[in-house]
Every structure is written in C-alpha cells, then in structure tokens.
Design a protein around this motif. Structure first.
Motif, PDB file in Angstrom:
ATOM      1  N   MET A 153       0.844  -1.203   0.000  1.00  0.00           N
ATOM      2  CA  MET A 153       0.000   0.000   0.000  1.00  0.00           C
ATOM      3  C   MET A 153       0.874   1.245   0.000  1.00  0.00           C
ATOM      4  SD  MET A 153      -2.047   0.373   3.711  1.00  0.00           S
ATOM      5  CE  MET A 153      -1.717  -1.129   4.589  1.00  0.00           C
ATOM      6  N   ASN A 154       0.351   2.300  -0.618  1.00  0.00           N
ATOM      7  CA  ASN A 154       1.160   3.521  -0.649  1.00  0.00           C
ATOM      8  C   ASN A 154       0.897   4.373   0.594  1.00  0.00           C
ATOM      9  OD1 ASN A 154      -1.188   5.052  -1.121  1.00  0.00           O
ATOM     10  ND2 ASN A 154      -0.900   5.069  -3.350  1.00  0.00           N
ATOM     11  N   GLY A 155       1.623   5.465   0.686  1.00  0.00           N
ATOM     12  CA  GLY A 155       1.503   6.304   1.870  1.00  0.00           C
ATOM     13  C   GLY A 155       0.085   6.799   2.088  1.00  0.00           C
ATOM     14  N   ALA A 156      -0.557   7.218   1.014  1.00  0.00           N
ATOM     15  CA  ALA A 156      -1.916   7.753   1.133  1.00  0.00           C
ATOM     16  C   ALA A 156      -2.881   6.696   1.638  1.00  0.00           C
ATOM     17  CB  ALA A 156      -2.380   8.290  -0.220  1.00  0.00           C
ATOM     18  N   GLN A 157      -2.738   5.490   1.098  1.00  0.00           N
ATOM     19  CA  GLN A 157      -3.629   4.416   1.548  1.00  0.00           C
ATOM     20  C   GLN A 157      -3.420   4.105   3.021  1.00  0.00           C
ATOM     21  OE1 GLN A 157      -2.329   1.754  -1.509  1.00  0.00           O
ATOM     22  NE2 GLN A 157      -4.079   2.206  -2.872  1.00  0.00           N
ATOM     23  N   SER A 158      -2.153   4.073   3.432  1.00  0.00           N
ATOM     24  CA  SER A 158      -1.888   3.782   4.849  1.00  0.00           C
ATOM     25  C   SER A 158      -2.411   4.911   5.733  1.00  0.00           C
ATOM     26  CB  SER A 158      -0.398   3.558   5.090  1.00  0.00           C
ATOM     27  OG  SER A 158       0.335   4.760   4.977  1.00  0.00           O
ATOM     28  N   LEU A 159      -2.365   6.126   5.219  1.00  0.00           N
ATOM     29  CA  LEU A 159      -2.860   7.267   5.998  1.00  0.00           C
ATOM     30  C   LEU A 159      -4.364   7.135   6.241  1.00  0.00           C
ATOM     31  CD1 LEU A 159      -2.741  10.048   7.275  1.00  0.00           C
ATOM     32  CD2 LEU A 159      -2.662  11.054   4.994  1.00  0.00           C
ATOM     33  N   ILE A 160      -5.097   6.854   5.190  1.00  0.00           N
ATOM     34  CA  ILE A 160      -6.553   6.789   5.345  1.00  0.00           C
ATOM     35  C   ILE A 160      -6.941   5.587   6.207  1.00  0.00           C
ATOM     36  CG2 ILE A 160      -8.753   6.639   4.123  1.00  0.00           C
ATOM     37  CD1 ILE A 160      -7.449   8.080   1.786  1.00  0.00           C
ATOM     38  N   ARG A 161      -6.263   4.449   5.960  1.00  0.00           N
ATOM     39  CA  ARG A 161      -6.521   3.261   6.790  1.00  0.00           C
ATOM     40  C   ARG A 161      -6.290   3.581   8.274  1.00  0.00           C
ATOM     41  NH1 ARG A 161      -9.710  -0.299   5.972  1.00  0.00           N
ATOM     42  NH2 ARG A 161     -10.231   0.159   8.130  1.00  0.00           N
ATOM     43  N   THR A 162      -5.185   4.266   8.549  1.00  0.00           N
ATOM     44  CA  THR A 162      -4.831   4.584   9.932  1.00  0.00           C
ATOM     45  C   THR A 162      -5.844   5.527  10.566  1.00  0.00           C
ATOM     46  OG1 THR A 162      -2.506   4.329   9.368  1.00  0.00           O
ATOM     47  CG2 THR A 162      -2.998   5.499  11.414  1.00  0.00           C
ATOM     48  N   GLY A 189      -1.503  18.764   1.853  1.00  0.00           N
ATOM     49  CA  GLY A 189      -0.637  18.237   0.808  1.00  0.00           C
ATOM     50  C   GLY A 189       0.476  19.217   0.489  1.00  0.00           C
ATOM     51  N   ASP A 190       1.623  18.687   0.112  1.00  0.00           N
ATOM     52  CA  ASP A 190       2.745  19.558  -0.269  1.00  0.00           C
ATOM     53  C   ASP A 190       3.382  18.984  -1.532  1.00  0.00           C
ATOM     54  OD1 ASP A 190       4.539  21.615  -0.238  1.00  0.00           O
ATOM     55  OD2 ASP A 190       5.700  20.895   1.479  1.00  0.00           O
ATOM     56  N   HIS A 191       4.205  19.805  -2.158  1.00  0.00           N
ATOM     57  CA  HIS A 191       4.971  19.320  -3.301  1.00  0.00           C
ATOM     58  C   HIS A 191       5.824  18.112  -2.879  1.00  0.00           C
ATOM     59  CE1 HIS A 191       3.913  22.348  -6.164  1.00  0.00           C
ATOM     60  NE2 HIS A 191       4.382  23.341  -5.455  1.00  0.00           N
ATOM     61  N   ALA A 192       6.179  17.295  -3.844  1.00  0.00           N
ATOM     62  CA  ALA A 192       7.109  16.196  -3.587  1.00  0.00           C
ATOM     63  C   ALA A 192       8.395  16.749  -2.977  1.00  0.00           C
ATOM     64  CB  ALA A 192       7.403  15.454  -4.885  1.00  0.00           C
ATOM     65  N   THR A 193       9.011  15.961  -2.112  1.00  0.00           N
ATOM     66  CA  THR A 193      10.194  16.442  -1.385  1.00  0.00           C
ATOM     67  C   THR A 193      11.277  16.959  -2.337  1.00  0.00           C
ATOM     68  OG1 THR A 193      10.962  14.148  -1.338  1.00  0.00           O
ATOM     69  CG2 THR A 193       9.845  14.951   0.620  1.00  0.00           C
ATOM     70  N   TYR A 194      11.485  16.232  -3.436  1.00  0.00           N
ATOM     71  CA  TYR A 194      12.565  16.615  -4.363  1.00  0.00           C
ATOM     72  C   TYR A 194      12.164  17.808  -5.228  1.00  0.00           C
ATOM     73  CZ  TYR A 194       9.651  14.010  -7.629  1.00  0.00           C
ATOM     74  OH  TYR A 194       8.590  13.585  -8.378  1.00  0.00           O
ATOM     75  N   HIS A 195      10.872  18.158  -5.210  1.00  0.00           N
ATOM     76  CA  HIS A 195      10.374  19.251  -6.053  1.00  0.00           C
ATOM     77  C   HIS A 195      10.469  20.597  -5.340  1.00  0.00           C
ATOM     78  CE1 HIS A 195       8.115  20.512  -9.632  1.00  0.00           C
ATOM     79  NE2 HIS A 195       7.251  21.163  -8.880  1.00  0.00           N
ATOM     80  N   LYS A 196      10.604  20.564  -4.027  1.00  0.00           N
ATOM     81  CA  LYS A 196      10.525  21.819  -3.270  1.00  0.00           C
ATOM     82  C   LYS A 196      11.662  22.779  -3.610  1.00  0.00           C
ATOM     83  CE  LYS A 196       8.774  22.132   0.884  1.00  0.00           C
ATOM     84  NZ  LYS A 196       7.436  22.698   0.635  1.00  0.00           N
ATOM     85  N   GLY A 212       7.841  12.184   6.826  1.00  0.00           N
ATOM     86  CA  GLY A 212       9.157  11.992   6.220  1.00  0.00           C
ATOM     87  C   GLY A 212       9.223  10.895   5.180  1.00  0.00           C
ATOM     88  N   GLY A 213       8.293   9.958   5.192  1.00  0.00           N
ATOM     89  CA  GLY A 213       8.356   8.866   4.224  1.00  0.00           C
ATOM     90  C   GLY A 213       7.125   7.998   4.341  1.00  0.00           C
ATOM     91  N   ALA A 214       6.846   7.243   3.285  1.00  0.00           N
ATOM     92  CA  ALA A 214       5.613   6.448   3.247  1.00  0.00           C
ATOM     93  C   ALA A 214       5.530   5.488   4.432  1.00  0.00           C
ATOM     94  CB  ALA A 214       5.518   5.682   1.928  1.00  0.00           C
ATOM     95  N   ALA A 215       6.670   4.946   4.840  1.00  0.00           N
ATOM     96  CA  ALA A 215       6.648   3.966   5.922  1.00  0.00           C
ATOM     97  C   ALA A 215       6.260   4.581   7.264  1.00  0.00           C
ATOM     98  CB  ALA A 215       8.011   3.287   6.039  1.00  0.00           C
ATOM     99  N   GLU A 216       6.443   5.875   7.375  1.00  0.00           N
ATOM    100  CA  GLU A 216       6.138   6.532   8.664  1.00  0.00           C
ATOM    101  C   GLU A 216       4.760   7.169   8.736  1.00  0.00           C
ATOM    102  OE1 GLU A 216       9.869   8.625   8.034  1.00  0.00           O
ATOM    103  OE2 GLU A 216      10.036   6.502   7.492  1.00  0.00           O
ATOM    104  N   TRP A 219       2.434   9.062  -2.607  1.00  0.00           N
ATOM    105  CA  TRP A 219       2.403   8.021  -3.639  1.00  0.00           C
ATOM    106  C   TRP A 219       3.462   6.946  -3.437  1.00  0.00           C
ATOM    107  CZ3 TRP A 219       3.948  12.682  -6.910  1.00  0.00           C
ATOM    108  CH2 TRP A 219       5.296  12.678  -7.258  1.00  0.00           C
ATOM    109  N   GLY A 220       4.374   7.157  -2.490  1.00  0.00           N
ATOM    110  CA  GLY A 220       5.435   6.180  -2.259  1.00  0.00           C
ATOM    111  C   GLY A 220       4.903   4.863  -1.700  1.00  0.00           C
ATOM    112  N   GLU A 221       5.513   3.752  -2.108  1.00  0.00           N
ATOM    113  CA  GLU A 221       5.106   2.438  -1.591  1.00  0.00           C
ATOM    114  C   GLU A 221       5.741   2.193  -0.226  1.00  0.00           C
ATOM    115  OE1 GLU A 221       2.802   0.282  -2.524  1.00  0.00           O
ATOM    116  OE2 GLU A 221       2.241   1.710  -4.090  1.00  0.00           O
ATOM    117  N   GLY A 222       5.209   1.206   0.479  1.00  0.00           N
ATOM    118  CA  GLY A 222       5.754   0.846   1.791  1.00  0.00           C
ATOM    119  C   GLY A 222       4.966   1.419   2.948  1.00  0.00           C
ATOM    120  N   GLY A 223       3.774   1.913   2.651  1.00  0.00           N
ATOM    121  CA  GLY A 223       2.934   2.439   3.730  1.00  0.00           C
ATOM    122  C   GLY A 223       2.499   1.332   4.676  1.00  0.00           C
TER     123      GLY A 223
END
Lengths: 517, 517
Positions: B1-10, B98-105, B130-134, B164-168
């Motif tokens: 699951m991606n970060g967004a999915q883990s966020l909503i699930r949580t 929501g914010d821009h992607a980290t590398y886009h800022k 800081g990351g999808a896993a967190e 959108w990162g995987e590992g959520g």
C-alpha cells in the motif's frame, strides 16, 4: 491628526489613493479617517480574498500600488491566497493590517493571532507601527518598498491605539529604489550566443511582457532565429493586432518539453527558469532541456526592458519585429464547444479590453482565437491559487474605468471569491464575466491521470464533479446584483456578450461549455 | 500500500472516518486512495473555509475529530480563519495539508509557500511526514495530539511523493493522553470560598458547558448563592427545558461589568479570565472587577467536569439544580423585529436541535426566547472570525444526521463561506438557515461609536452598508441548490420555518429583520 489620519494622508501623497477593505472594530479609526482625506477611495469587499485580489488587479493595470485594509490575523489569513498570487506576480501592494491596541495584546483576546508570522511568509516587507508619530514615515517606507523593482507586498501592522493616538504626522514620499542596471557584459554575452550556431531561446517575464519589451524580443527573434517565449503566467501581457504575438510557455510539462525541444541555450529575461508546476512520479521537475545551458540577460529586479532594447540594438538594429495581423475568427454557431466559445471571444473582443484569465482548462484555445483581435491586456493566474480571476477583474476595472474588463472564469474556481460580483455591482464596474461552466473540477480529472494514481473509483470521481447539484451562476450573480444570462450555443453567447459590452456595469454569462478533456 | 492508503486506513482505525476536503493535484493520491478504504467518507467543500469550519462543527457534535484535506499553502491559508475559530474552541481536528514532492521543493514552483510557518501559528501540533513507511505512525500521533484535552488542531504535512510512495503501513491507534487530574487542594480551596461571606462567581467553559457540568455548577450556585456564568463563546453549550439555564458572559465589556458587579472572587472552571473582545480608548481590557481575586478550580487541560462534580458533592450534596421549565413564547405576528423573530425561533425550535449561531447583533434576544424550548445544543462563534456559522452547520449535520440543524446567520458574515450551502445541498443535510438580513454590518456601525471615532462621515458609513445593491439570499441559495424563501413578517417566518423543518434537506429563509441598534 491621529495616526489613522496621518496614514491615509501619507498614502495619498505617495500616490496610493484606492483602499480595498473589509474592516473590523480594530480598524474603525482608519475607516472614520477616510472622511477626512477626500482623495482616498474606499472600496468594500465582502471577504478578504476579494480585497487582496482586487488590489492585485488594480496595480497590474495602474502600475502603482493600491492599499488594502484587513482586520487582524483572520482577515489577513482570508486574503493570503490572493496575496500569494500577488507575490508571485511581483505586484506592488500596501497591506494595512489592523491589530489590537498595544496594551491589549497581553490579554490574548479571542481574535489575537500571530499576524507577523503569517505576513512574514510573503517574503516581502513587514513592519509594525510603533506609535502615531511614526505612522507617516512607516507608510512612506511601505510604499517605497512595495514599488521597488520588480514590485512586492509591503505589510504595515497598525495597532488600534496607534491608529487612534494623536500626534500623527503626514510623511514625505520616498522615491522607490529604481530597477538595478543590467550587469556589465550580460548583453554582450547573450549577443555572442545569438550570433553562434547553437539554438537559443529567450524566456521573457515581468515588465518585458509589455509592448516595448515584446517588440525588442520579437525583433531579436526575427533577426537571429532565436525562439522567444513569455513566462507561463505573466503579471500582464499585451497582445493583439499590431503587437508581436509571443507564445507563452505551457502549463503542462509535456508542452514545455515540446516548446523547448532542441534548445541549447535558454536566456532568461526577468523570468525564472522553467520548472514543472507540480511533481509527477518518474517525470522531471526541471524543464530545461537536457544539456542546455541557462543564461541570464537580466533578473527581475533589473531593468529588463533596457536590457532587451540594448540587445536588440546590437543583434537586430534594422529589424522590425513581426506583428500580429488584424484577423478575427468568423462568428461560429451551434452548441458551445471549447473551440467555438473562444472564437466568439476572438470575434467580438473590443479594443482595449483587459482580460482577467482564470479559465483554466477551458481557456486552452483562447490565445489562438484572440491573437489577431484588437489590442488587449491579459492578466493571468500568477501564483496558481484559484479564486483570483473575479477579484482581479474588480481591481482592473477600478484602475481603468474606461476599458472593458472581461473575466474568463472557470466554474470550479469561481466560488472562492464569488462575492467579487457584489463589489462589481456596487461600484458599477464594466466587467463582463464569461463563466465557463463545465460542471467539474476538470483539471483535477486530468491531474488524477497524470499523477499515475491507479485505483481511482467513484469516491474520487465524485470529488471532481460539480453537478450534484448544478451551480446556477445566473441566480448567484443576480443575487449579488449582477444581471446575468445563460448561453448554451455560440449564437447565444455572442448575443449576450455583445449586449453586456454595450451596457454599462457588470454582467455575467453562464456559458455551458463542455470539458475540453 | 502507498503512503496515502496507509494514511486513510490509519485514520479510520483511529476513529476518524470523515474527511472534509478541497483537494488539488498534490493530493490526488490521497483522493484516489479514498476508494480503497470504504469506511472513509469524503465531503467536498468549494472553498477551504467551508472545509475547516465543517470539520470544526463535526467534532463539536461528534466528540471526535474529522480530518481535512487541504491543497498546499494557499489551501491552508484559505482555511485559516475557521482554523483560528477551531483553535479558540479547542476543537480536535486533523488537518492533512498536501505539499509538493520532497525533491520538487527546491525548485520553488509557483504554488510553493511556507506551510510550516502558517500552520505553526495555530499553536497546535505540526509534523511533516518523512516517508511512506512513517505515515501510519504520524497519523496516529496526529489523532492522539488532536484528542488530547481540551482538544487541539494537529496538522500533518504530506509531501506528494510520500503520498504516492510504496511501503505504507497502517498504524496502531495511540490512546490520547487523558485530561489531567484536578490539582490537590483546588476543590477544597474553592469550597472554602463558597462557604465564606464574600460574593463568588463561577465562570465555566469547555466541557463544563455540557449537561453534567451544567448540573453540578447550577447546584453549586443554588446551594451557595454563587453566581454561575458560562464563557461568552462556548464550543458547545446544552440548553433548554429540563437543563440548567446558565447565562453566558456578554460580548460587550459593559455587559460583563454589569454581570460581574460586586463579585469578589471569580472562580475559573475550564474558562479564561474575562477580557474585552477589543480595546476601546479609555476603557479597561481586563474585565475582572476591581479588587476581585481570580481563582482556578480546573484548567482546560484538566477534568473540569470531575472538578465540578467533586465540588458539588462538598458544598451542595443535597441540592437539586434549578432547571429551566418548558415554556415557549407565543407565536408573534407582524413585521419582523429583533424580538419577534427570536420568539418565532423559541416557539418552534424542535426537540434535539443544534443551533449554529452566527447571528451576531441580530441574535441578542435569542437566549431569552429559547431558554424554555426543548433541549438543544448551541455552537457559537468561538474565535470571532466571521464566516463560521454556515460551515459549522455542515459539519454538525454530518455528525448528527437525525437532528435538525438551525444556522442563525448574519448577512454581513454570510458571504465569507456561502458556498457551504452547496455542500448542504450536495449532501442533502438537514440544515435550516435563518438568514438575518439587516442589510448592514450592523456591528460595525455600533463599534464605530464605541471606539469613539469622531469624524465619521458618509465614506465611513458606506463601508457598513450592504444595501447597494441588496444581497438577494434567496437567489444565492437557489443558485447553490438550496430551496429558499423570503420572510418579512413573523407569520411568514413561522410558516417557512415549520415547512423547512418538516422537509428533509437544506433550506434557507431570508428574514428581513431590521437592525437592533
């Protein structure tokens, strides 16, 4: 005179004689003082997004700042999205933010909040007035800061007791620091590039998008073969028959990649190096073509028009810039489409029009349809925060009461600051709003695909759908005192548009244009 | 699951299953993920003031936080005024910005702005994922922070690539820290005061304004002779027949001075010491009577209801609290007045109603007219930033779909977040808006006099006048899909109010009530 009276007197003396406002109790002495300085015009907005957007539109047309008067931190916050847009436009503006009396702040009354921190995010000029005697000098400093090239937002925080305190002294206008000269050698370096064999593109922005800059840039392009582009969202760009038709860089990264394909040297003239509006998975953020070098002819704080003129004198001394011929589309017929509504606009656009453009996806075909229309100005959505188009139209119409203002307004964006219509009615402004009603956040439908989201389903789609219930912009406009009609064919749009332009005061046309995509 | 999915699930696992939103491109993966977690309900608002105000209203009724989903800095800024109100209400809320992607800022794309600084002014909890896993753990921490007594705003900034990162990984709900115990000795100290000879007043706020706290406070007052007041703008106060009728402290300093006259000891129970809403020249900011001592029975972060219950057990063990009798005004007749519209409300208020009160000056006579009406909740304008009433009604109606929600709405405040009506129509919410239309910022007319401004003239008056042109709220409401009618007599108001309550879905009544002052 009290602090408020000295403030208004000073602003007027410094050339700031329009104040857009939504005041509250802490600004009452400022409001009362309006009657002591007859030259200052107060214009009421029913929410602060209207106030700040109007001040932005005013300055983009008047070439001098307006003032805003905002109520404490929440008033500033409500105006922040359009202040963000104005910041990105480098629009000169003087915000007056009322605050609690100095001795009252310790009590943390309910409306207390951190005004300084929020204002500080505008990267402009912020000062807190210390006493009635200093208000005049503070106001002069604010105006000078706002006018410094390329223009910025100056915020003066005005405690209520400073406003009502006696001992105010009108200030003496301070000249704004002029634009910096172009760095030695920059023109020669770019001239050398243009004489070389490698493909060059100029990217112009800011004041270079006005006639003088456009003519110089177009002449350079014609003489040297360089491509010339304008920035994606210029503060104000002059267009139409008799002017060079300079293409703007696209909103989509894919468009920019296409436009800059093959370019080896990108020369910035008062513009920023192109980057993607958003990040997309696996796609580049930096839109400079791989291997291309980026050069600066002149930065925004420099005299970009002088730089272009000097460069044109070197590389295109005998070249007349190519100019758009007077040519309008035929008046189309039939159900409205993304193309034919733009053709109606191109066919009927009046001489000297000002277009406040927040058409978003619905406006993609407008530049082509209006390139040969009579001369006009286009004011764009400079910072990407929607809700700018209607208020900018208010300010532009106040700055140029004799020019027709056309607001091309997407439906999804319209509800942010829709009470701008009421101010248009109250001030009897010559604004014609063409409401592009596709009953959707069409851009988000597109973006959902572009970001590569996989699992989109009915709940996601529902959030882009504005058709449950349909927004009836005719009633909304009439409810705010603006005559309105609905158009579902090109003939109806043409008839209503012509009539709106012929009558004084504001009008709205709810144009049922289906989504482009 | 991606970060967004883990966020909503949580969020759903932690009890947050409504998300009010106005999303943009950087939130597209969150939007897409809504379809993977069926328990989460997404509710669209057409501007962010609606979104944050609705989340506030929801939590005040549901007693648990909603989430918001906001688009970058401008989206947060647009929602800030109602976040300010929610902060003052101590409403639990989880903002996802929501914010821009980290590398886009690094590219400072046009919509880039300082989200952290603006969110920081809410004095709540702010974290940047800081990351999808967190994301899961971050979301759990946010919910726990929001729920910590007395409730606060937690803001989680979610970069697009984290979304959108995987590992959520879905988190594990963290219990919110419970309310702190009441300090040793506080109850005994206040009991001692109450047994003494000097006049005492209790000022209750927060959770103490719910039934249990009200009953204990009223019993204490009855047994000891102490006056009991509720804070001026409680988050939620329960009222009506069968409940103690506790008077709120007034908005005007003069009222408070009158209410607290003679008090020697002011005991705070989850409330702040009274201060003037604004400063006025020559008038006190601190409204504690001269010579009176201020005591604290329990702070907001403490268990204020337990403190009152314990105190009541000590000083009023056998006292039943006095309760409001069931008594309604007669249905009045004739042209609408500030009194008779309130009587219509009192005569017809249905059982279990929720009143979202932004009537401002027009509402001064409502408490008296509704004191003996069936039991109801009142949600007030907690932070003073207008534009709260309509969105709060949205959130309350979503939290309690079976209860009638009545929004008492001043005209001057209505245009800030008027698109809340569209969300009411879209979600078919049982909200009846009584639009108190006096065609003026009546409160500012009054305040102009109160601040002692001398030289007020026609330009100042014009800025408080909403009658050029008249706002036609019937058309505005209909334009947003809400059935509406106009009432200029008490009979018309009563007829339309009854009909609105009898029909499902939203309604608006444009009530032409002249100014009180």
């Amino acid at each position: 005179m009290n602090g408020a009276q000295s403030l208004i007197r000073t602003l007027v003396d410094a050339g700031v004689d329009v104040c857009f406002t939504n005041p509250g109790t802490s600004e009452m002495h400022f409001v009362a003082a309006l009657d002591t300085v007859p030259e200052m015009r107060g214009v009421l907005g029913l929410s602060e997004g209207v106030v700040t957007g109007a001040a932005d539109g005013y300055a983009r047309i008047a070439d001098r700042p307006a003032a805003t008067l905002l109520h404490l931190g929440p008033g500033l916050a409500n105006g922040m999205a359009n202040l963000h847009n104005a910041r990105r436009a480098h629009t000169p503006m003087v915000n007056i933010v009322g605050d609690h009396a100095t001795y009252h702040k310790q009590y943390d009354a309910l409306l207390e909040s951190d005004i300084d921190a929020v204002a500080g995010t505008l990267n402009g000029w912020v000062r807190r007035c210390g006493g009635a005697a200093e208000v005049g000098a503070d106001a002069d400093a604010a105006v000078a800061a706002a006018r410094e090239a390329p223009g910025r937002i100056a915020t003066l925080i005005l405690p209520a007791d400073v406003s009502w305190g006696e001992g105010g002294q009108a200030g003496t206008p301070v000249p704004a620091r002029p634009a910096e000269p172009v760095p030695d050698g920059a023109v020669a370096e770019v001239a050398e590039l243009l004489r070389g064999a490698e493909p060059v593109a100029l990217l112009i922005g800011g004041h270079a998008c006005r006639e003088e800059g456009l003519r110089a840039a177009a002449a350079i392009g014609a003489a040297t073969g360089a491509k010339v582009f304008a920035e994606t969202f210029p503060r104000r760009i002059e267009r139409g028959a008799g002017l060079p038709n300079i293409e703007r860089l696209g909103y989509l990264a894919e468009q920019v990649t296409y436009q800059l394909d093959g370019v080896r040297h990108l020369v910035l003239v008062g513009a920023r190096s192109p980057v993607s509006f958003f990040a997309y998975p696996g796609k580049a953020s930096d839109l400079v073509p791989e291997g291309a070098a980026v050069h600066s002819l002149a930065g925004m704080e420099q005299d970009v028009v002088a730089a272009l003129t000097e460069l044109a004198a070197k590389v295109a001394p005998d070249t007349e810039p190519p100019l758009a011929a007077a040519r309008r589309p035929e008046l189309p017929s039939g159900e409205l489409t993304p193309q034919n509504w733009a053709d109606v606009l191109g066919a009927l656009l009046p001489e000297g029009a000002i277009i406040s453009d927040e058409a978003n996806t619905s406006g993609l075909l407008v530049p082509g349809a209006t390139a040969g229309a009579p001369r006009h100005d286009v004011l764009t959505l400079t910072g990407g925060a929607i809700g700018q188009g209607m208020p900018v139209a208010v300010g532009a119409a106040i700055a140029a009461p004799d020019r027709p203002v056309i607001n091309l307004q997407a439906d999804g964006s319209a509800l942010y600051t829709v009470s701008a219509l009421w101010t248009q009615a109250r001030e009897n402004l010559n604004v014609t709003t063409v409401l592009l009603n596709n009953r959707a956040y069409a851009i988000l439908r597109m973006e959902l695909q572009r970001v590569g989201a996989e699992s989109s389903g009915p709940k996601a789609s529902e959030l882009f759908d504005l058709s449950h219930p349909d927004l009836d912009f005719v009633r909304i406009a009439e409810g705010m005192g603006v005559p309105a009609g609905r158009a579902s064919t090109a003939e109806e749009l043409a008839e209503q548009f012509s009539r709106a332009l012929a009558e004084p005061g504001p009008h709205l046309i709810d144009a049922l244009v289906p989504p482009l995509l």
